[in-house]
Design an enzyme around this catalytic site. Structure first.
Site, PDB file in Angstrom:
ATOM      1  N   PHE A 134      -0.482  -2.010   2.402  1.00 33.62           N
ATOM      2  CA  PHE A 134      -0.996  -0.824   1.707  1.00 33.62           C
ATOM      3  C   PHE A 134      -0.904  -1.060   0.209  1.00 33.62           C
ATOM      4  O   PHE A 134       0.164  -1.337  -0.319  1.00 33.62           O
ATOM      5  CB  PHE A 134      -0.217   0.446   2.079  1.00 33.62           C
ATOM      6  N   ASP A 219       3.077  -6.664  -5.010  1.00 32.78           N
ATOM      7  CA  ASP A 219       2.931  -5.228  -5.200  1.00 32.78           C
ATOM      8  C   ASP A 219       4.294  -4.591  -4.961  1.00 32.78           C
ATOM      9  O   ASP A 219       4.723  -4.420  -3.819  1.00 32.78           O
ATOM     10  CB  ASP A 219       1.878  -4.688  -4.219  1.00 32.78           C
ATOM     11  N   LYS A 248       5.034   4.360  -9.287  1.00 34.06           N
ATOM     12  CA  LYS A 248       5.849   5.423  -8.695  1.00 34.06           C
ATOM     13  C   LYS A 248       6.989   5.914  -9.607  1.00 34.06           C
ATOM     14  O   LYS A 248       6.895   6.943 -10.212  1.00 34.06           O
ATOM     15  CB  LYS A 248       6.416   4.992  -7.350  1.00 34.06           C
TER      16      LYS A 248
HETATM   17  C1  LIG Z   1       2.945  -0.733  -2.136  1.00 34.77           C
HETATM   18  C2  LIG Z   1       2.049   0.332  -2.714  1.00 34.77           C
HETATM   19  N1  LIG Z   1       1.047  -0.034  -3.514  1.00 34.77           N
HETATM   20  C3  LIG Z   1       0.216   0.862  -4.068  1.00 34.77           C
HETATM   21  C4  LIG Z   1       0.360   2.213  -3.816  1.00 34.77           C
HETATM   22  C5  LIG Z   1      -0.582   3.197  -4.430  1.00 34.77           C
HETATM   23  O1  LIG Z   1       0.072   3.962  -5.394  1.00 34.77           O
HETATM   24  P1  LIG Z   1      -0.590   5.318  -5.907  1.00 34.77           P
HETATM   25  O2  LIG Z   1      -0.529   6.291  -4.782  1.00 34.77           O
HETATM   26  O3  LIG Z   1       0.285   5.709  -7.081  1.00 34.77           O
HETATM   27  O4  LIG Z   1      -1.972   5.006  -6.315  1.00 34.77           O
HETATM   28  C6  LIG Z   1       1.403   2.647  -2.982  1.00 34.77           C
HETATM   29  C7  LIG Z   1       1.586   4.071  -2.683  1.00 34.77           C
HETATM   30  O5  LIG Z   1       2.284   4.475  -1.801  1.00 34.77           O
HETATM   31  C8  LIG Z   1       2.260   1.677  -2.409  1.00 34.77           C
HETATM   32  O6  LIG Z   1       3.262   2.025  -1.584  1.00 34.77           O
END
Ligand SMILES: Cc1ncc(COP(=O)(O)O)c(C=O)c1O
Length: 394
Positions: A134, A219, A248
């Site tokens: 994700f 990520d 976050k």
């Molecule tokens: C690993 C990871 N990358 C990217 C995102 C996307 O972040 P955002 O919701 O701030 O766009 C999330 C959100 O949960 C995430 O867990």
């Protein structure tokens, strides 16, 4: 406004894209949030992993109050003191070698930046990502995300993304071609079910990326900022990527994304090729400065490591007691409990008893509490789970 009016307005006006829980949350402090009726909840959602330093940490509140009266907006085409101070602190906690950063406003944006940077640096367009990953829901990030439920309605996505099974270095090697710009991976998969990599996976990826001359991009939007017991999860495996995404939690609850890169990688971006109006907004930077100070001074990564072990041990106790639990897993205060069925009811039953927890997929209960959570609060969470699971186990 009363509770019903608040709910009605959100239902009527807000895009219908969130599964809503039946509570109006109006206040938060540390690990606790309160609803409009004064009911108290231990917040193991941490607002989806945002509240690492807790809700309304006094240092963050004070920094925001000070900055809000001084300067709220300042485009990155001008220099700014709050931004500059924060940048030094941010690079101070980044893995060694990642000396440059692009600031944005969210996790998806930090991933978008990484994708564009990989293309720009390499002159190639393919990205190898993981099945189950994700990375967010904007078009580029969505193209790296795995779940068909999120991708399907929005085809065609950005071309060039290939997904391979995680923990399979051979498949990664096979997927890399002379058009590959980067390999993108979450060190610990969050939304995908709180899944740790095999011990050799991240070091192996580093070797393959070096050998094939492609960028390794982590990520750490969910795993970063102390969550797993180190400032960044990649430190558990002593692997430094070429590009690292954070978001976050970094601004103590305010929206901020950060994409770190090695200096020569970030140098590929020419002026104007990537920007965002709010990039390095002073108010958000002041909050981030305070949040970084809290992270370091309150030793939150260490706290996540020890309290995470304690919490995990307690969850393992429940796993021994209830056969509905398939597995307990996680790192630091990023924990998951996989059940043999859909966990939605567990979420609701816990909420009724004053504990907020998340899901991760259909059958995993996920815990992303603030790292300032107290042992007694963990005990209370486990007590509530015990009651709820006793009921569900029948
Ligand atoms: C690993 C990871 N990358 C990217 C995102 C996307 O972040 P955002 O919701 O701030 O766009 C999330 C959100 O949960 C995430 O867990």
């Amino acid at each position: 406004m009363n509770e019903k009016e608040i709910v009605d307005i959100e239902e009527k006006i807000m895009a219908n894209t969130f599964s809503k829980r039946d509570r109006v949350i109006t206040r938060g402090k540390g690990t606790i949030v309160w609803d409009i009726n004064g009911n108290e909840y231990i917040d193991c959602t941490g607002s989806y992993g945002v509240c690492i330093v807790g809700h309304c940490h006094p240092r963050v509140v004070e920094a925001v109050q000070r900055q809000v009266e001084t300067l709220i907006a300042c485009h990155a085409s001008f220099y700014n003191d709050a931004r500059s101070e924060m940048l030094e602190k941010l690079i101070g906690i980044a893995p060694k070698g990642l000396g440059k950063v692009f600031l944005s406003n969210s996790g998806a944006e930090s991933v978008e930046c990484a994708i564009k940077l990989a293309r720009r640096y390499s002159g190639k367009h393919e990205i190898v990502a993981m099945m189950g990953a994700f990375h967010g829901k904007t078009m580029g990030a969505l193209s790296a995300t795995w779940k068909q439920k999120y991708r399907g309605p929005f085809m065609p996505l950005v071309p060039g993304f290939k997904h391979v099974p995680p923990n399979n270095l051979e498949k990664v090697r096979e997927a890399i071609t002379d058009k590959t710009a980067a390999v993108l991976v979450e060190p610990v998969r969050g939304e995908g079910g709180v899944l740790l990599p095999s011990d050799d996976f991240l070091p192996g990826l580093r070797e393959i990326c070096d050998e094939k001359d492609v960028l390794l991009m982590f990520d750490e939007v969910q795993t970063g900022f102390g969550r797993t017991g180190k400032v960044f999860a990649c430190e558990h495996w002593n692997v430094v990527p070429d590009v690292l995404c954070l978001a976050k939690s970094v601004a103590g609850g305010l929206p901020m994304g950060a994409t770190f890169a090695r200096e020569e990688v970030m140098a590929a971006f020419q002026r104007g090729e990537h920007s965002s109006t709010f990039s390095g907004n002073p108010l958000v930077c002041a909050a981030a400065s305070a949040a970084i100070d809290v992270l370091v001074e309150e030793k939150l990564p260490e706290r996540a490591a020890s309290l995470g072990n304690y919490f995990k041990g307690k969850l393992e106790g429940l796993a021994e007691k209830y056969r509905i639990v398939r597995e307990v897993r996680g790192l630091g205060l990023m924990l998951g409990m996989e059940l043999r069925f859909d966990v939605y009811n567990i979420l609701l039953e816990c909420m009724e008893r004053g504990v907020l927890v998340l899901d991760a997929g259909r059958n995993v209960v996920r815990f992303l509490p603030p790292l300032v959570i107290e042992k007694e609060q963990i005990d209370k969470v486990v007590e509530v789970l015990d009651v709820v699971m006793e009921k569900e186990n029948r």
